[in-house]
Design an enzyme around this catalytic site. Structure first.
Site: not given
Ligand code: LLP
Length: 424
Positions: A244, A282, A284, A321, A325, A352-353, A382
């Site tokens: 975290g 850990p 990240r 990400r 998020y 295509c978005e 990630y």
């Protein structure tokens, strides 16, 4: 407007006398020319530095790298070499770790819905312990252990009812999570009692993980206090306080160091007997800032009075990400890392978005043009691990750089790779 801040870049990032950026002694523009773009460039020394700092703060054997952040065999080897254990959340992650030569007893198995096959695999290989997540899994595990005639060390994953981002740490009302046994409604205690009656499953301790990318470690400390008060009377020997620890993604963010996290964890667990093993996980914080992604700009479009778009040759398939998020990133030109960044643009990908956004509001140099390299820092966690083949876009190459040498740890996917899963 300001140039990219060096603190957001990997440890060995350097502005060379000629003005270009190098990482691990390799010019970023040369790496892009050699390996193509998009390209993930990981600074091996940076990863080792974070592993060592974690080891110094917690004891290397008590640090369990969360492989979900980034995993390939070379990464598994590297963290194993640095003395860390590996947290694997699926049979697939376990397979990659074992394929790298990591001994099973340096791996811990997680997951909220492990299949019998995964449990069987982990026990047969001899993982250090399994973190049990539900009553259904307890039953399944008992069954598999019985079938194999094995003794299995387990931790119970407890949902403490506290959230890393909230201030109300003593409240046990917020138990709405798919993970673990709730502390507040007595499930966690019932799981402890069930395990104490088992002849196959050996309860060694508890596991908590309260959130990810936490920048205020005092919050983490207060949450650990809640866990410690539940853990202490049980007389168990092993407490995992999860991962975290956050990282700074953009210039406005500042993250605590591994050492500061260590101080908070030590303080929060100081009342426990000295022989209790306190583990951290850990992901990240070990790997996020160790990498940058390098793209090539393919098109630019100005809509006067509306905005400017800059499209790069990757996007949501190599970094979901921002879409998932709303995460922010910075952008800079690795050929002009000291350049001011006066232009405000939206950096988008090639999918295509309309939502395929890399950076909603990026500041980029005036010199940016079609064909320029554009890099986003802090993409080591990630990013590649959540990459997809949406639109049949092939996954980028990943290189590790160190002392002027670059080695490919994941080759770029080819069109042929897109057919490898076809039957026959
Ligand atoms: N331990 C457990 C049990 C976890 O579930 C996680 C992350 C970690 C450790 C590592 O957490 P870290 O130190 O990396 O924060 N995809 C999201 C993050 C998901 C994290 C899931 N669990 C993102 O890109 O932000």
């Amino acid at each position: 407007m300001d140039p990219i801040e060096l603190r957001l870049l990997p440890d060995t990032a350097l502005i060379e006398p000629a003005g270009e950026l190098s990482i691990g002694g390799c010019l970023v523009s040369s790496l892009a020319a050699q390996f193509g773009t998009p390209l993930f460039i990981y600074d091996e020394q940076h990863i080792r530095n974070r592993c060592r700092e974690a080891g110094e703060s917690f004891g290397a054997g008590n640090v369990v790298y969360a492989t979900k952040a980034f995993l390939c065999t070379e990464m598994a080897k590297l963290v194993h070499e640095e003395g860390l254990m590996l947290d694997v959340a699926t049979g697939g992650e376990l397979f990659v770790a074992l394929s790298a030569g990591v001994p099973a007893n340096r791996c811990v198995l997680h997951g909220n819905n492990k299949s019998s096959d995964e449990l069987h695999y982990a026990i047969r290989e001899g993982v250090h312990h399994i973190v049990v997540d539900s009553f259904d899994e307890l039953e399944r595990l008992e069954h598999v252990a019985g079938f194999l005639g094995a003794q299995v060390s387990v931790q119970i994953r407890v949902t403490p009812g506290v959230h890393a981002h909230t201030h109300e740490f003593v409240s046990t009302g917020q138990d709405d999570s798919k993970f673990g046994f709730n502390m507040g409604n007595g499930d966690a205690m019932r799981a402890v009692e069930t395990l104490r009656r088992s002849s196959r499953l050996n309860l060694i301790g508890l596991h908590f993980h309260i959130g990810s990318n936490v920048l205020d470690i005092e919050h983490l400390g207060k949450a650990i206090d809640v866990m410690v008060s539940f853990f202490a009377p049980l007389g168990l020997s092993d407490l995992t306080v999860g991962g975290g620890l956050g990282v700074a993604y953009v210039a406005s963010e500042h993250a605590p160091t591994m050492e500061q996290w260590g101080t908070v964890v030590r303080r929060a667990t100081a009342s426990l007997p000295k022989d209790v093993v306190v583990r951290v996980e850990p992901g990240r914080a070990i790997v996020a800032s160790s990498a940058i992604t390098v793209y090539t700009v393919g098109t630019q479009k100005d809509i006067p009075g509306v905005r400017s778009y800059v499209a790069v040759d990757g996007g949501m398939s190599d970094n979901p990400r921002p879409m998932m998020y709303g995460s922010g990133y910075e952008a800079f030109m690795p050929t002009l890392p000291s350049a001011l960044r006066p232009r405000n643009v939206r950096v988008v990908g090639k999918h295509c978005e309309s939502g395929d956004i890399v950076i909603e509001e990026a500041q980029v140099p005036a010199e940016l043009e079609v064909g320029s390299l554009l890099a986003t820092p802090v993409t080591g966690a990630y990013g590649y691990s959540m990459a997809s083949n949406y639109n049949m876009v092939t996954k980028p190459a990943v290189v590790f750089v160190k002392d002027g040498q670059a080695r490919v740890v994941r080759r770029r996917e080819t069109y042929e790779d897109l057919l490898t899963l076809n039957p026959n």
